[in-house]
Design an enzyme around this catalytic site. Structure first.
Site, PDB file in Angstrom:
ATOM      1  N   ASP A   1     -17.685  65.689   3.681  1.00  0.00           N
ATOM      2  CA  ASP A   1     -16.473  66.275   3.580  1.00  0.00           C
ATOM      3  C   ASP A   1     -15.441  65.261   3.619  1.00  0.00           C
ATOM      4  O   ASP A   1     -15.417  64.275   4.111  1.00  0.00           O
ATOM      5  CB  ASP A   1     -16.413  67.515   4.664  1.00  0.00           C
ATOM      6  CG  ASP A   1     -15.081  68.449   4.195  1.00  0.00           C
ATOM      7  OD1 ASP A   1     -14.916  68.585   3.397  1.00  0.00           O
ATOM      8  OD2 ASP A   1     -14.299  68.549   5.474  1.00  0.00           O
ATOM      9  N   SER A   2     -14.006  65.968   3.455  1.00  0.00           N
ATOM     10  CA  SER A   2     -12.799  65.074   3.545  1.00  0.00           C
ATOM     11  C   SER A   2     -12.702  64.879   5.210  1.00  0.00           C
ATOM     12  O   SER A   2     -11.962  63.961   5.338  1.00  0.00           O
ATOM     13  CB  SER A   2     -11.657  65.818   2.831  1.00  0.00           C
ATOM     14  OG  SER A   2     -11.531  66.953   3.462  1.00  0.00           O
TER      15      SER A   2
ATOM     16  N   CYS B   1     -17.574  70.196   0.523  1.00  0.00           N
ATOM     17  CA  CYS B   1     -16.239  70.359   0.362  1.00  0.00           C
ATOM     18  C   CYS B   1     -15.879  70.962  -1.080  1.00  0.00           C
ATOM     19  O   CYS B   1     -16.479  70.607  -1.952  1.00  0.00           O
ATOM     20  CB  CYS B   1     -15.650  69.101   0.464  1.00  0.00           C
ATOM     21  SG  CYS B   1     -13.974  68.712  -0.009  1.00  0.00           S
TER      22      CYS B   1
ATOM     23  N   GLU C   1      -7.675  69.452  11.149  1.00  0.00           N
ATOM     24  CA  GLU C   1      -7.823  68.028  11.664  1.00  0.00           C
ATOM     25  C   GLU C   1      -7.636  67.509  13.018  1.00  0.00           C
ATOM     26  O   GLU C   1      -8.108  66.678  13.560  1.00  0.00           O
ATOM     27  CB  GLU C   1      -7.673  66.960  10.487  1.00  0.00           C
ATOM     28  CG  GLU C   1      -8.570  66.907   9.327  1.00  0.00           C
ATOM     29  CD  GLU C   1      -9.818  66.654   9.111  1.00  0.00           C
ATOM     30  OE1 GLU C   1      -9.981  65.626   9.855  1.00  0.00           O
ATOM     31  OE2 GLU C   1     -10.538  67.335   8.856  1.00  0.00           O
TER      32      GLU C   1
ATOM     33  N   CYS D   1     -12.332  76.992   1.416  1.00  0.00           N
ATOM     34  CA  CYS D   1     -12.449  75.615   1.986  1.00  0.00           C
ATOM     35  C   CYS D   1     -13.174  75.284   2.961  1.00  0.00           C
ATOM     36  O   CYS D   1     -13.198  76.457   3.780  1.00  0.00           O
ATOM     37  CB  CYS D   1     -10.657  75.079   2.220  1.00  0.00           C
ATOM     38  SG  CYS D   1     -10.780  73.684   3.057  1.00  0.00           S
TER      39      CYS D   1
ATOM     40  N   HIS E   1     -12.982  73.945   5.647  1.00  0.00           N
ATOM     41  CA  HIS E   1     -12.226  73.896   7.095  1.00  0.00           C
ATOM     42  C   HIS E   1     -11.838  75.186   7.525  1.00  0.00           C
ATOM     43  O   HIS E   1     -11.670  75.633   8.676  1.00  0.00           O
ATOM     44  CB  HIS E   1     -10.998  73.107   6.749  1.00  0.00           C
ATOM     45  CG  HIS E   1     -11.059  71.734   6.697  1.00  0.00           C
ATOM     46  ND1 HIS E   1     -11.665  70.905   5.672  1.00  0.00           N
ATOM     47  CD2 HIS E   1     -10.566  70.797   7.738  1.00  0.00           C
ATOM     48  CE1 HIS E   1     -11.447  69.621   6.199  1.00  0.00           C
ATOM     49  NE2 HIS E   1     -10.905  69.324   7.270  1.00  0.00           N
TER      50      HIS E   1
END
Ligand code: DGL
Length: 268
Positions: A8-9, A71, A149, A181, A183
């Site tokens: 994932d990012s 992602c 993040e 997403c 996240h």
């Protein structure tokens, strides 16, 4: 037993890894977070495609038997190319608009995803296959990924930004919200605070891991009960922070796994 790469990012894919550890704890995992470059969702398609491919190639070189592109943004922009270049199973994630359309009672569905996902051809092609009697309120969650993040998923700042993003969805009367997403499952508490308990939240991590399980069918040992594999956390930013966030964000008990963390070196 297999070695599974999850990419994932940043920390978003931990929502998928968490589910994988619940369903398939016996396998070994490499979790790769490109946190130095997050968020991907506001970058160009070309950049996302090239970077995602390079990182998946890296996971394949590390010996992964399968990769989960955990992602939505990278899946939308790069999965076709990754599948062309690599010979191992590649499992992607996409916003669960199909199950959302099926579950919605009033036919009004909110979709919270990154700008890149919402504008991608892949997402719009998927949208075009769905019945027109369902109304989708699409909203880019700009700014949310950096807050998650930074470990601020439950902060006042996040709540305020989220309230702004959810307003059009709330105003339209949506009874279902797609977490588009990886996240965003970490915003569940904040979303419930803002929208209440009656809205249905759609998160595809369970389905994604079922897919992975299916791909690994012949690699799963018959007597794997009680076996817990290893997890290697790799970050392009700070591996100690990644490990700490994995412990905080995931519900899985990491102490039953052998856990290692390292920094992502130069890609070959
Ligand atoms: N977690 C990602 C997704 O599912 C990407 C977020 C980002 O880096 O913008 O889309």
């Amino acid at each position: 037993m297999a070695l599974i790469g999850v990419f994932d990012s940043g920390v978003g894919g931990l929502s998928i890894l968490d589910e994988a550890l619940h369903q398939l704890p016996e396998h070994d995992y490499i979790y790769l977070a490109d946190s130095a470059n997050a968020p991907y969702g506001e970058k160009s398609s070309t950049w996302i495609a090239a970077r995602s491919l390079a990182l998946c190639q890296h996971l394949a070189q590390e010996g992964c038997d399968a990769i989960v592109v955990a992602c939505n943004t990278a899946t939308a922009e790069a999965i076709k190319d990754i599948r062309l270049q690599l010979e191992i199973p590649i499992i992607g994630v996409e916003p669960g608009i199909k199950p959302a359309a099926m579950q919605s009672q009033n036919g009004i569905v909110g979709v919270l995803a990154t700008e890149a996902t919402l504008h991608s051809d892949k997402f719009n092609a998927l949208l075009a296959t769905l019945p027109e009697n369902c109304q989708f309120i699409k909203q880019a969650g700009a700014g949310l990924v950096p807050l998650i993040e930074a470990g601020k998923a439950d902060s006042e700042e996040t709540l305020e930004l989220l309230a702004k993003h959810l307003e059009p969805i709330q105003d339209a009367g949506a009874d279902t919200l797609v977490l588009g997403c990886t996240h965003y499952p970490f915003l569940r508490k904040a979303i419930r605070k803002l929208l209440g308990d009656s809205i249905t939240l759609i998160d595809t991590s369970e389905a994604v891991v079922r897919q992975l399980k299916h791909q690994l069918e012949d690699r799963t040992a018959q007597n794997s009960e009680g076996i817990c594999g290893s997890i290697l956390f790799i970050s392009s930013k700070d591996e100690d922070t990644l490990l700490r966030m994995a412990q905080e964000l995931m519900s899985s008990d990491l102490s039953v796994h052998t856990v290692l963390a390292k920094h992502l070196g130069e890609l070959q």
